[in-house]
Design an enzyme around this catalytic site. Structure first.
Site, PDB file in Angstrom:
ATOM      1  N   ASN A  41      81.054  68.614  44.772  1.00  0.00           N
ATOM      2  CA  ASN A  41      80.712  67.263  44.948  1.00  0.00           C
ATOM      3  C   ASN A  41      79.321  67.763  45.256  1.00  0.00           C
ATOM      4  O   ASN A  41      78.943  68.685  46.019  1.00  0.00           O
ATOM      5  CB  ASN A  41      82.100  67.542  45.794  1.00  0.00           C
ATOM      6  CG  ASN A  41      82.245  67.598  46.671  1.00  0.00           C
ATOM      7  OD1 ASN A  41      82.090  68.982  46.749  1.00  0.00           O
ATOM      8  ND2 ASN A  41      82.766  67.622  48.149  1.00  0.00           N
ATOM      9  N   GLU A  43      77.989  65.228  48.620  1.00  0.00           N
ATOM     10  CA  GLU A  43      78.032  63.668  48.972  1.00  0.00           C
ATOM     11  C   GLU A  43      76.118  63.437  49.485  1.00  0.00           C
ATOM     12  O   GLU A  43      75.711  64.282  49.096  1.00  0.00           O
ATOM     13  CB  GLU A  43      79.104  63.712  50.570  1.00  0.00           C
ATOM     14  CG  GLU A  43      80.493  64.269  49.996  1.00  0.00           C
ATOM     15  CD  GLU A  43      81.255  64.569  50.711  1.00  0.00           C
ATOM     16  OE1 GLU A  43      80.837  64.989  52.114  1.00  0.00           O
ATOM     17  OE2 GLU A  43      82.330  65.068  51.034  1.00  0.00           O
ATOM     18  N   CYS A  52      81.102  63.547  42.254  1.00  0.00           N
ATOM     19  CA  CYS A  52      82.612  64.145  42.595  1.00  0.00           C
ATOM     20  C   CYS A  52      82.322  65.564  41.968  1.00  0.00           C
ATOM     21  O   CYS A  52      81.283  65.449  41.036  1.00  0.00           O
ATOM     22  CB  CYS A  52      83.338  63.702  42.010  1.00  0.00           C
ATOM     23  SG  CYS A  52      84.650  62.331  42.838  1.00  0.00           S
ATOM     24  N   GLU A  54      84.219  66.860  39.432  1.00  0.00           N
ATOM     25  CA  GLU A  54      83.967  66.865  37.692  1.00  0.00           C
ATOM     26  C   GLU A  54      83.492  65.665  37.075  1.00  0.00           C
ATOM     27  O   GLU A  54      82.662  66.101  35.853  1.00  0.00           O
ATOM     28  CB  GLU A  54      85.077  65.899  37.625  1.00  0.00           C
ATOM     29  CG  GLU A  54      87.232  66.584  38.598  1.00  0.00           C
ATOM     30  CD  GLU A  54      86.621  66.305  39.050  1.00  0.00           C
ATOM     31  OE1 GLU A  54      85.492  66.171  40.848  1.00  0.00           O
ATOM     32  OE2 GLU A  54      88.254  66.057  40.307  1.00  0.00           O
ATOM     33  N   CYS A  85      90.498  62.132  41.231  1.00  0.00           N
ATOM     34  CA  CYS A  85      90.299  60.910  41.555  1.00  0.00           C
ATOM     35  C   CYS A  85      90.414  60.151  39.824  1.00  0.00           C
ATOM     36  O   CYS A  85      89.827  60.854  39.280  1.00  0.00           O
ATOM     37  CB  CYS A  85      89.341  59.845  42.426  1.00  0.00           C
ATOM     38  SG  CYS A  85      87.619  60.131  41.112  1.00  0.00           S
ATOM     39  N   CYS A  88      87.555  60.333  37.878  1.00  0.00           N
ATOM     40  CA  CYS A  88      87.375  61.037  37.246  1.00  0.00           C
ATOM     41  C   CYS A  88      87.839  61.165  36.559  1.00  0.00           C
ATOM     42  O   CYS A  88      87.477  62.463  35.262  1.00  0.00           O
ATOM     43  CB  CYS A  88      86.748  62.732  38.229  1.00  0.00           C
ATOM     44  SG  CYS A  88      85.669  62.518  39.161  1.00  0.00           S
TER      45      CYS A  88
END
Ligand code: THU
Length: 131
Positions: A41, A43, A52, A54, A85, A88
């Site tokens: 990830n 940010e 993310c 993924e 999530c 994803c």
């Protein structure tokens, strides 16, 4: 092969850029050629712009020429399984079938939860729906 994926997800997790949530995530995907692709990830100070793990792994898979996701490992922190999530799950769905296994592991690599994509995203909409 599963162990190689766990190692890749854990190594990616260590590279995560997560100064805001401090929640490090790594993901590993195995493609149709048996190659493993990882992501972490990333940010952003403008919070919604974060990406993310993924999604990063999917980009790496596609860039290398892969077109199928055969297996997924997600490595998170804490005691609860880090499940992908909603967004994803749909991103994985683009390249994976309903029986594709998604393994969630802890930061020590222990498997906490195993689900198929169909369990995580039932009655999903995918490329076939477009005819
Ligand atoms: N995150 C992922 O990278 N993958 C998941 O499966 C769940 C959540 C990230 C997004 C954000 O950077 C942090 O974890 C906290 O939500």
């Amino acid at each position: 092969m599963a162990d190689e994926m766990i190692e890749a997800a854990l190594a990616a997790r260590q590279k995560a850029h997560a100064p805001y949530s401090r929640f490090l995530v790594g993901a590993a995907l195995r493609d149709e050629r048996g190659l493993v692709h990882a992501g972490c990830n990333v940010e952003n100070a403008a919070y919604p712009q974060g990406v993310c793990a993924e999604a990063g792994a999917i980009s790496a898979l596609v860039l290398s020429g892969g077109r199928r996701i055969e297996a997924v490992v997600v490595a998170g922190g804490g005691t609860a399984a880090c499940t992908p999530c909603g967004g994803c799950r749909q991103k994985i769905r683009e390249f994976a079938g309903p029986e594709t296994e998604v393994r969630m592991v802890g930061e020590d690599g222990r498997v906490l939860l195993v689900r198929t994509l169909a369990e995580l995203l039932p009655d999903s909409f995918g490329p076939e729906n477009l005819g």
